[in-house]
Design an enzyme around this catalytic site. Structure first.
Site, PDB file in Angstrom:
ATOM      1  N   ARG A   1      26.621  71.270 119.748  1.00  0.00           N
ATOM      2  CA  ARG A   1      26.748  71.301 118.294  1.00  0.00           C
ATOM      3  C   ARG A   1      27.174  69.941 117.746  1.00  0.00           C
ATOM      4  O   ARG A   1      27.527  69.033 118.502  1.00  0.00           O
ATOM      5  CB  ARG A   1      27.738  72.397 117.903  1.00  0.00           C
ATOM      6  CG  ARG A   1      27.241  73.809 118.223  1.00  0.00           C
ATOM      7  CD  ARG A   1      28.339  74.843 118.129  1.00  0.00           C
ATOM      8  NE  ARG A   1      28.989  74.847 116.825  1.00  0.00           N
ATOM      9  CZ  ARG A   1      30.076  75.558 116.543  1.00  0.00           C
ATOM     10  NH1 ARG A   1      30.645  76.301 117.489  1.00  0.00           N
ATOM     11  NH2 ARG A   1      30.605  75.520 115.347  1.00  0.00           N
TER      12      ARG A   1
ATOM     13  N   HIS B   1      28.665  76.596 133.798  1.00  0.00           N
ATOM     14  CA  HIS B   1      28.174  77.822 133.180  1.00  0.00           C
ATOM     15  C   HIS B   1      29.265  78.550 132.391  1.00  0.00           C
ATOM     16  O   HIS B   1      30.449  78.488 132.716  1.00  0.00           O
ATOM     17  CB  HIS B   1      27.563  78.785 134.211  1.00  0.00           C
ATOM     18  CG  HIS B   1      28.253  78.781 135.536  1.00  0.00           C
ATOM     19  ND1 HIS B   1      27.579  78.846 136.720  1.00  0.00           N
ATOM     20  CD2 HIS B   1      29.562  78.683 135.870  1.00  0.00           C
ATOM     21  CE1 HIS B   1      28.430  78.801 137.727  1.00  0.00           C
ATOM     22  NE2 HIS B   1      29.641  78.711 137.232  1.00  0.00           N
TER      23      HIS B   1
ATOM     24  N   TYR C   1      33.120  77.423 126.790  1.00  0.00           N
ATOM     25  CA  TYR C   1      33.150  76.913 125.412  1.00  0.00           C
ATOM     26  C   TYR C   1      34.130  75.756 125.329  1.00  0.00           C
ATOM     27  O   TYR C   1      35.334  75.931 125.600  1.00  0.00           O
ATOM     28  CB  TYR C   1      33.545  78.000 124.420  1.00  0.00           C
ATOM     29  CG  TYR C   1      33.762  77.435 123.029  1.00  0.00           C
ATOM     30  CD1 TYR C   1      32.701  76.884 122.312  1.00  0.00           C
ATOM     31  CD2 TYR C   1      35.025  77.439 122.446  1.00  0.00           C
ATOM     32  CE1 TYR C   1      32.893  76.348 121.049  1.00  0.00           C
ATOM     33  CE2 TYR C   1      35.220  76.910 121.171  1.00  0.00           C
ATOM     34  CZ  TYR C   1      34.152  76.365 120.482  1.00  0.00           C
ATOM     35  OH  TYR C   1      34.348  75.826 119.234  1.00  0.00           O
TER      36      TYR C   1
ATOM     37  N   ASN D   1      36.177  69.076 136.271  1.00  0.00           N
ATOM     38  CA  ASN D   1      35.374  70.245 136.641  1.00  0.00           C
ATOM     39  C   ASN D   1      35.885  71.475 135.901  1.00  0.00           C
ATOM     40  O   ASN D   1      37.059  71.819 135.994  1.00  0.00           O
ATOM     41  CB  ASN D   1      35.445  70.501 138.147  1.00  0.00           C
ATOM     42  CG  ASN D   1      34.507  71.622 138.572  1.00  0.00           C
ATOM     43  OD1 ASN D   1      33.332  71.393 138.845  1.00  0.00           O
ATOM     44  ND2 ASN D   1      35.004  72.839 138.611  1.00  0.00           N
TER      45      ASN D   1
ATOM     46  N   TYR E   1      40.885  77.705 117.315  1.00  0.00           N
ATOM     47  CA  TYR E   1      40.996  78.196 115.939  1.00  0.00           C
ATOM     48  C   TYR E   1      42.077  79.258 115.858  1.00  0.00           C
ATOM     49  O   TYR E   1      42.044  80.248 116.587  1.00  0.00           O
ATOM     50  CB  TYR E   1      39.646  78.766 115.501  1.00  0.00           C
ATOM     51  CG  TYR E   1      39.582  79.237 114.063  1.00  0.00           C
ATOM     52  CD1 TYR E   1      40.010  78.442 113.021  1.00  0.00           C
ATOM     53  CD2 TYR E   1      39.056  80.500 113.768  1.00  0.00           C
ATOM     54  CE1 TYR E   1      39.932  78.868 111.704  1.00  0.00           C
ATOM     55  CE2 TYR E   1      38.972  80.940 112.458  1.00  0.00           C
ATOM     56  CZ  TYR E   1      39.415  80.124 111.429  1.00  0.00           C
ATOM     57  OH  TYR E   1      39.338  80.555 110.123  1.00  0.00           O
TER      58      TYR E   1
ATOM     59  N   ALA F   1      42.789  79.657 138.232  1.00  0.00           N
ATOM     60  CA  ALA F   1      41.903  80.633 137.594  1.00  0.00           C
ATOM     61  C   ALA F   1      42.709  81.707 136.880  1.00  0.00           C
ATOM     62  O   ALA F   1      43.748  82.153 137.370  1.00  0.00           O
ATOM     63  CB  ALA F   1      40.995  81.268 138.644  1.00  0.00           C
TER      64      ALA F   1
ATOM     65  N   ARG G   1      49.638  83.350 134.871  1.00  0.00           N
ATOM     66  CA  ARG G   1      49.093  84.708 134.934  1.00  0.00           C
ATOM     67  C   ARG G   1      50.124  85.606 135.609  1.00  0.00           C
ATOM     68  O   ARG G   1      50.996  85.142 136.345  1.00  0.00           O
ATOM     69  CB  ARG G   1      47.776  84.738 135.714  1.00  0.00           C
ATOM     70  CG  ARG G   1      47.918  84.283 137.159  1.00  0.00           C
ATOM     71  CD  ARG G   1      46.571  84.143 137.840  1.00  0.00           C
ATOM     72  NE  ARG G   1      46.718  83.801 139.251  1.00  0.00           N
ATOM     73  CZ  ARG G   1      45.876  83.056 139.944  1.00  0.00           C
ATOM     74  NH1 ARG G   1      44.829  82.539 139.345  1.00  0.00           N
ATOM     75  NH2 ARG G   1      46.070  82.829 141.224  1.00  0.00           N
TER      76      ARG G   1
END
Length: 231
Positions: free
Chosen positions: A105, A135, A138, A149, A159, A195, A212
């Site tokens: 964009r 893959h 965003y 990476n 936002y 992760a 986490r």
């Protein structure tokens, strides 16, 4: 539009494509592409079928723009590849691969020898040389260093419902799968993000960040509730 107007437009479209062909551009199907008047394409570049090149788009030498791609006011460096992707007011360096199904964009600047893979969206961000997001990621309102990476499913949470915020990721970082970076945060050079981590505070250089909950296993839980029975 009258038939005469359409026919004049079709003829002009073909004339532009032929001009590029004579300048050393290779076409898979010259009748299925749309190239704007001001588009520049380097010698040795391949243009696939159903490609649209609009506005002030500039494509370097020996590139490959594969089918179903749309580039509008985009810059693509030498020897880069774009596959079934959309680039709007965005720039890509040399030897970089974009797509398939990537969306760059406005305000995006991707460096040399990068990978922006399938279902990756980049908005108003600067990405350093050698960085890879293979893959399902965003990257929005971010400054990303070199040789970073990004694992699958990384999201920059830029936002807050009212304002957009910007984050920074330093050189040589590893951002694990399904990590969230809640902007504004800074991830220092060489840091690793585990992760599944949600980052809400800055991460120092060379640190490992794990944000986490611990895994809890209750054996036999499903069988006791008749949710699962062994055969």
């Amino acid at each position: 539009m009258t038939f005469e107007e359409y026919e004049a437009k079709r003829i002009r479209k073909r004339e532009i494509a032929i001009r590029h062909l004579e300048a050393g551009v290779e076409f898979e199907d010259i009748d299925s592409v749309y190239i704007g008047e001001d588009v520049v394409i380097g010698e040795g570049t391949y243009i696939g079928p159903c490609v649209t090149l609009e506005g002030a788009t500039v494509i370097g030498k020996n590139c490959k723009i594969y089918q179903n791609s749309r580039l509008s006011n985009a810059v693509v460096g030498d020897e880069s590849k774009v596959t079934s992707s959309v680039l709007l007011d965005a720039a890509v360096g040399c030897g970089t691969e974009v797509g398939p199904f990537a969306y760059l964009r406005p305000g995006t600047k991707v460096g040399d020898h990068c990978k922006v893979g399938d279902f990756v969206e980049v908005k108003n961000s600067v990405i350093g040389d050698g960085t890879k997001a293979a893959h399902l990621t965003y990257i929005g309102d971010a400054d990303v260093g070199k040789n970073v990476n990004f694992g699958c499913g990384v999201v920059f949470v830029n936002y807050d419902g009212t304002n957009k915020h910007r984050s920074t990721v330093g050189d040589g970082c590893f951002i694990g799968c399904n990590a969230n970076l809640v902007s504004p945060v800074i991830v220092g050079d060489g840091a690793y993000v585990a992760a599944g981590t949600t980052i809400t505070e800055d991460v120092p250089e060379d640190a490992l960040c794990i944000g986490r909950s611990r895994q809890t296993v209750i054996e036999g839980w499903a069988e006791k509730r008749a949710l699962y029975r062994k055969k």
